[in-house]
Design a protein around this motif. Structure first.
Motif, PDB file in Angstrom:
ATOM      1  N   GLY A  16       0.829  -1.192   0.000  1.00 29.80           N
ATOM      2  CA  GLY A  16       0.000   0.000   0.000  1.00 29.80           C
ATOM      3  C   GLY A  16       0.866   1.246   0.000  1.00 29.80           C
ATOM      4  O   GLY A  16       2.007   1.228  -0.426  1.00 29.80           O
ATOM      5  N   THR A  17       0.320   2.347   0.471  1.00 34.20           N
ATOM      6  CA  THR A  17       1.022   3.620   0.467  1.00 34.20           C
ATOM      7  C   THR A  17       2.114   3.642   1.531  1.00 34.20           C
ATOM      8  O   THR A  17       1.900   3.246   2.662  1.00 34.20           O
ATOM      9  CB  THR A  17       0.024   4.766   0.732  1.00 34.20           C
ATOM     10  OG1 THR A  17      -0.972   4.716  -0.287  1.00 34.20           O
ATOM     11  CG2 THR A  17       0.708   6.105   0.696  1.00 34.20           C
ATOM     12  N   VAL A  18       3.287   4.132   1.141  1.00 36.53           N
ATOM     13  CA  VAL A  18       4.408   4.283   2.066  1.00 36.53           C
ATOM     14  C   VAL A  18       4.442   5.728   2.530  1.00 36.53           C
ATOM     15  O   VAL A  18       4.375   6.652   1.716  1.00 36.53           O
ATOM     16  CB  VAL A  18       5.738   3.909   1.375  1.00 36.53           C
ATOM     17  CG1 VAL A  18       6.918   4.180   2.295  1.00 36.53           C
ATOM     18  CG2 VAL A  18       5.718   2.455   0.935  1.00 36.53           C
ATOM     19  N   THR A  32       2.235  10.878  -7.261  1.00 40.94           N
ATOM     20  CA  THR A  32       2.439   9.990  -8.402  1.00 40.94           C
ATOM     21  C   THR A  32       3.708  10.337  -9.186  1.00 40.94           C
ATOM     22  O   THR A  32       3.945   9.775 -10.250  1.00 40.94           O
ATOM     23  CB  THR A  32       1.229  10.053  -9.358  1.00 40.94           C
ATOM     24  OG1 THR A  32       1.073  11.401  -9.805  1.00 40.94           O
ATOM     25  CG2 THR A  32      -0.045   9.570  -8.666  1.00 40.94           C
ATOM     26  N   GLU A  33       4.528  11.253  -8.655  1.00 38.66           N
ATOM     27  CA  GLU A  33       5.779  11.619  -9.322  1.00 38.66           C
ATOM     28  C   GLU A  33       6.719  10.419  -9.377  1.00 38.66           C
ATOM     29  O   GLU A  33       6.728   9.591  -8.451  1.00 38.66           O
ATOM     30  CB  GLU A  33       6.491  12.750  -8.569  1.00 38.66           C
ATOM     31  CG  GLU A  33       5.741  14.049  -8.532  1.00 38.66           C
ATOM     32  CD  GLU A  33       6.433  15.088  -7.663  1.00 38.66           C
ATOM     33  OE1 GLU A  33       6.446  16.243  -8.081  1.00 38.66           O
ATOM     34  OE2 GLU A  33       6.955  14.740  -6.579  1.00 38.66           O
ATOM     35  N   PRO A  34       7.504  10.301 -10.452  1.00 42.60           N
ATOM     36  CA  PRO A  34       8.504   9.227 -10.486  1.00 42.60           C
ATOM     37  C   PRO A  34       9.430   9.330  -9.270  1.00 42.60           C
ATOM     38  O   PRO A  34       9.861  10.425  -8.915  1.00 42.60           O
ATOM     39  CB  PRO A  34       9.274   9.497 -11.780  1.00 42.60           C
ATOM     40  CG  PRO A  34       8.321  10.283 -12.634  1.00 42.60           C
ATOM     41  CD  PRO A  34       7.521  11.118 -11.665  1.00 42.60           C
ATOM     42  N   PRO A  37       7.731   7.585  -2.707  1.00 39.24           N
ATOM     43  CA  PRO A  37       8.019   6.514  -1.739  1.00 39.24           C
ATOM     44  C   PRO A  37       7.283   5.208  -1.989  1.00 39.24           C
ATOM     45  O   PRO A  37       7.858   4.131  -1.825  1.00 39.24           O
ATOM     46  CB  PRO A  37       7.608   7.126  -0.402  1.00 39.24           C
ATOM     47  CG  PRO A  37       7.724   8.593  -0.599  1.00 39.24           C
ATOM     48  CD  PRO A  37       7.347   8.825  -2.046  1.00 39.24           C
ATOM     49  N   THR A  38       6.025   5.262  -2.412  1.00 36.76           N
ATOM     50  CA  THR A  38       5.263   4.039  -2.635  1.00 36.76           C
ATOM     51  C   THR A  38       5.823   3.264  -3.820  1.00 36.76           C
ATOM     52  O   THR A  38       5.958   2.040  -3.773  1.00 36.76           O
ATOM     53  CB  THR A  38       3.770   4.365  -2.831  1.00 36.76           C
ATOM     54  OG1 THR A  38       3.297   5.034  -1.644  1.00 36.76           O
ATOM     55  CG2 THR A  38       2.963   3.113  -3.067  1.00 36.76           C
ATOM     56  N   ALA A  39       6.193   3.954  -4.886  1.00 38.16           N
ATOM     57  CA  ALA A  39       6.756   3.283  -6.060  1.00 38.16           C
ATOM     58  C   ALA A  39       8.108   2.657  -5.749  1.00 38.16           C
ATOM     59  O   ALA A  39       8.426   1.584  -6.258  1.00 38.16           O
ATOM     60  CB  ALA A  39       6.891   4.270  -7.212  1.00 38.16           C
TER      61      ALA A  39
END
Length: 189
Positions: A16-18, A32-34, A37-39
């Motif tokens: 999930g979200t970090v 949603t930026e490259p 933290p979640t990505a």
């Protein structure tokens, strides 16, 4: 490294979200930026570090020293000094020497920033100590919103996740090497 970043899609985190915390986090990718933290949570630590714009010196040092491959073991916590922290600690000449010729000293310095196990900032603060791969036991103290490692490095953006790793950005370089920067930002003559 740049090609690797642009050719790879960032996987979504299975957890999930970090959430990361600290004063520097606002200057780093979010939402949603490259590189958000979640990505990064779904990436191996060496790939995650390439997405963190304030850790270019640390990431390059890990690659140069040969320690980056050791980070693929499960369970490592990185106390990652920012680029500014390295600039405050070392003159350009000293840093160049470490990166080109003194790899043993560089490895020793970097091991002062690695702790076995994946520990959140809260876990390290509750334990009050952490033992680095160079065998030094760091005191960890929390005062209000600040968590300090040893007597010099404060966490400035904590709790990034990568596959088998936790990354805490710190504002000072730890370890046994003396400060050589003179504050001028220029090479020694």
């Amino acid at each position: 490294a740049t090609t690797a970043c642009t050719d790879q899609s960032e996987p979504a985190s299975a957890a999930g979200t970090v959430t990361v915390t600290g004063p520097l986090c606002a200057a780093l990718p979010t939402g949603t930026e490259p590189g958000n933290p979640t990505a990064l949570a779904g990436l191996p630590v060496d790939q995650a570090l390439t997405w963190m714009p304030t850790l270019t010196t640390f990431e390059a040092a890990l690659r140069t020293s040969g320690l980056l491959t050791d980070l693929h073991q499960d369970g490592i916590t990185l106390l990652a000094p920012t680029d500014d922290a390295f600039a405050k600690k070392f003159s350009e000449d000293t840093w160049d020497t470490l990166m080109t010729r003194d790899h043993d000293k560089l490895r020793t310095l970097l091991k002062a920033h690695l702790i076995t196990g994946t520990h959140s900032l809260d876990e390290l603060a509750a334990a009050r100590t952490g033992t680095t791969l160079d065998g030094v036991t760091l005191t960890v103290t929390r005062t209000g919103d600040t968590t300090r490692f040893g007597d010099t490095a404060d966490a400035v953006c904590a709790d990034y996740l990568a596959t088998g790793a936790r990354i805490h950005l710190v504002n000072a370089v730890l370890g046994p090497l003396p400060t050589t920067a003179d504050g001028s930002g220029h090479r020694a003559h």
